[in-house]
Write an enzyme that holds these catalytic residues in place. Structure first.
Site, PDB file in Angstrom:
ATOM      1  CG  ASP A 120      -3.750   2.247   2.474  1.00  0.00           C
ATOM      2  OD1 ASP A 120      -2.707   2.105   1.813  1.00  0.00           O
ATOM      3  OD2 ASP A 120      -4.526   3.206   2.307  1.00  0.00           O
ATOM      4  CB  ALA A 121      -7.279  -2.337   5.983  1.00  0.00           C
TER       5      ALA A 121
END
Length: 484
Positions: A264-265
């Protein structure tokens, strides 16, 4: 809550929001009836998960640009908890849904997960896509699809809106999710996801290691019809393919910690960079660095901490604050650093050994021209800064416009100001400025036989192109393949 400045489009995240819960405790014994640990002194920690985590991370990276999360939300306790966690961080546009809010609970002892308990329906039943959702997607600076396999991305209304997205579209896929829409600029599967989908598309193993990943990425581009695929490889970084030519491999900085949420990052950082005008290769390079920093900060478990606790490379103010808060010693040095050579490297390494951080102050392009003449610098200030920041012993770089570093020294206020050995025995012109706060000027041994001027003289016969001349061909990180 941050709102987009007038006329500035938001970053939009579309996908499945989850509620993640960590039950963290200690374990010193096994149960008498089974070889499993007894977890005691449990503390409950909640955080946004799935697309909700991606949205929060995008908001952290986006500065004052607004981030909007478009996600299905039921009317239950889990949804209420998610709304509370997101309040003040991102703007929420909910799609009416049924099926319960998915909750993922990890039981953890120290840094290890013992078991994960999932609840909520694996598939969601969506109502009609709100007109507000269509509008924010159409007007986005960039859109991230964070697919967690609950059926959101298969919904015809959602897919139609994504086809008409206003900005670059990044798609983070899921094994149970729908195929990306063909208008996606970048798709970001991990290694296992890439192998699984490529095999379904007819790919057969044709090698090992990066060669195998490259052929998987090329297969996915043909299969999906998308602009580019970046296969994330964990600690090895990412491989970026445009479907033809040599792929770009972006190594990751070594980082230890909980990798939960690193994907996600990565996807959030890539989307924010594309929203700011970066080309695909630049966005992937920045995303690899962001994912490494995310893991080093503690991963998803540290989602609510500020980024300033571990400053990003090049963030001089954050570096200075961190070192001074710990009572450390700030070292600075300065110069043009045009064509970095072994003499520079030796001086910088020695300077870093004198304290707890090293800030390098470099002359701007105009400042170098005034000092060195109209043919210098050979390398523009931004590129010189990036090269210096890549050195493990350089913590930050500051560019200054003046002919002397007096003003930038007032800003940095180093405890030690280091210069190369060619100043040995001579008074340093910066000594008077340093005396105002007790800064100590020092001279470091000079590695003889190396200078930028000598390098330029030796290379004159090769007639190098001026530093700002247009390149005949762009590098792989800047290739003009961003038509999607």
């Amino acid at each position: 809550m941050r709102r987009a400045p007038a006329g500035r489009a938001p970053v939009v995240v579309v996908g499945d929001a989850l509620l993640d819960v960590d039950l963290v405790g200690t374990a010193h014994r096994l149960t008498p009836d089974a070889p499993v640990p007894v977890v005691e002194d449990v503390v409950r920690r909640e955080r946004p998960g799935g697309a909700a985590l991606a949205a929060v991370l995008a908001a952290r990276a986006a500065g004052d640009r607004e981030v909007v999360l478009v996600t299905p939300l039921d009317d239950d306790e889990g949804a209420a908890r998610l709304r509370a966690l997101l309040a003040g961080r991102v703007r929420l546009v909910a799609i009416p849904a049924h099926g319960g809010t998915p909750v993922k609970q990890r039981v953890r002892v120290g840094d290890q997960s013992v078991v994960r308990l999932d609840s909520g329906s694996p598939r969601v039943t969506l109502g009609a896509l709100p007109e507000q959702a269509r509008e924010v997607i159409a007007g986005a600076a960039a859109v991230l699809v964070a697919d967690y396999g609950r059926g959101t991305t298969a919904d015809p209304g959602v897919r139609a809106a994504l086809q008409d997205a206003g900005g670059p579209l990044v798609w983070d896929p899921h094994p149970r999710g729908a195929d990306p829409v063909p208008t996606a600029r970048l798709v970001t599967p991990n290694g296992a996801e890439a192998a699984r989908v490529a095999a379904d598309a007819g790919w057969t193993s044709s090698g090992t290691g990066l060669h195998e990943v490259r052929t998987q990425a090329e297969t996915l581009i043909r299969h999906w019809g998308v602009g580019a695929v970046a296969v994330t490889l964990g600690a090895r970084g990412a491989l970026l393919s445009y479907g033809e030519g040599t792929p770009v491999v972006v190594p990751a900085e070594p980082a230890t910690g909980d990798p939960c949420g690193a994907g996600d990052a990565f996807a959030a950082a890539a989307t924010v960079l594309l929203a700011g005008g970066a080309v695909t290769g630049e966005a992937v390079a920045g995303a690899v660095a962001a994912a490494s920093a995310f893991v080093a900060r503690g991963g998803a478990a540290a989602w609510d901490t500020t980024a300033a606790t571990r400053p990003a490379p090049g963030d001089a103010d954050a570096v200075l604050a961190r070192v001074r808060a710990a009572g450390g010693t700030v070292v600075a040095t300065g110069g043009c650093f045009d064509l970095l050579h072994p003499g520079h490297v030796a001086t910088l390494r020695a300077a870093r050994g004198l304290g707890d951080c090293l800030v390098v102050c470099i002359n701007s392009d105009d400042s170098v021209r005034r000092l060195k003449g109209p043919t210098r610098p050979l390398v523009a200030a931004g590129d010189r800064a990036r090269v210096l920041e890549a050195l493990e012993f350089v913590d930050a770089v500051v560019v200054f416009e003046e002919d002397t570093p007096a003003q930038v020294l007032e800003r940095v206020r180093p405890d030690i100001w280091a210069k190369g050995g060619d100043y040995a025995g001579a008074p340093l012109p910066e000594a008077e400025v340093l005396a105002r706060w007790g800064g100590q000027p020092v001279v470091l041994p000079y590695l003889d036989g190396h200078s930028t001027t000598a390098l330029v003289e030796r290379s004159k016969s090769e007639d190098p192109a001026p530093p700002h001349a247009p390149r005949a061909q762009r590098g792989p990180l800047q290739q003009g393949r961003d038509r999607r």
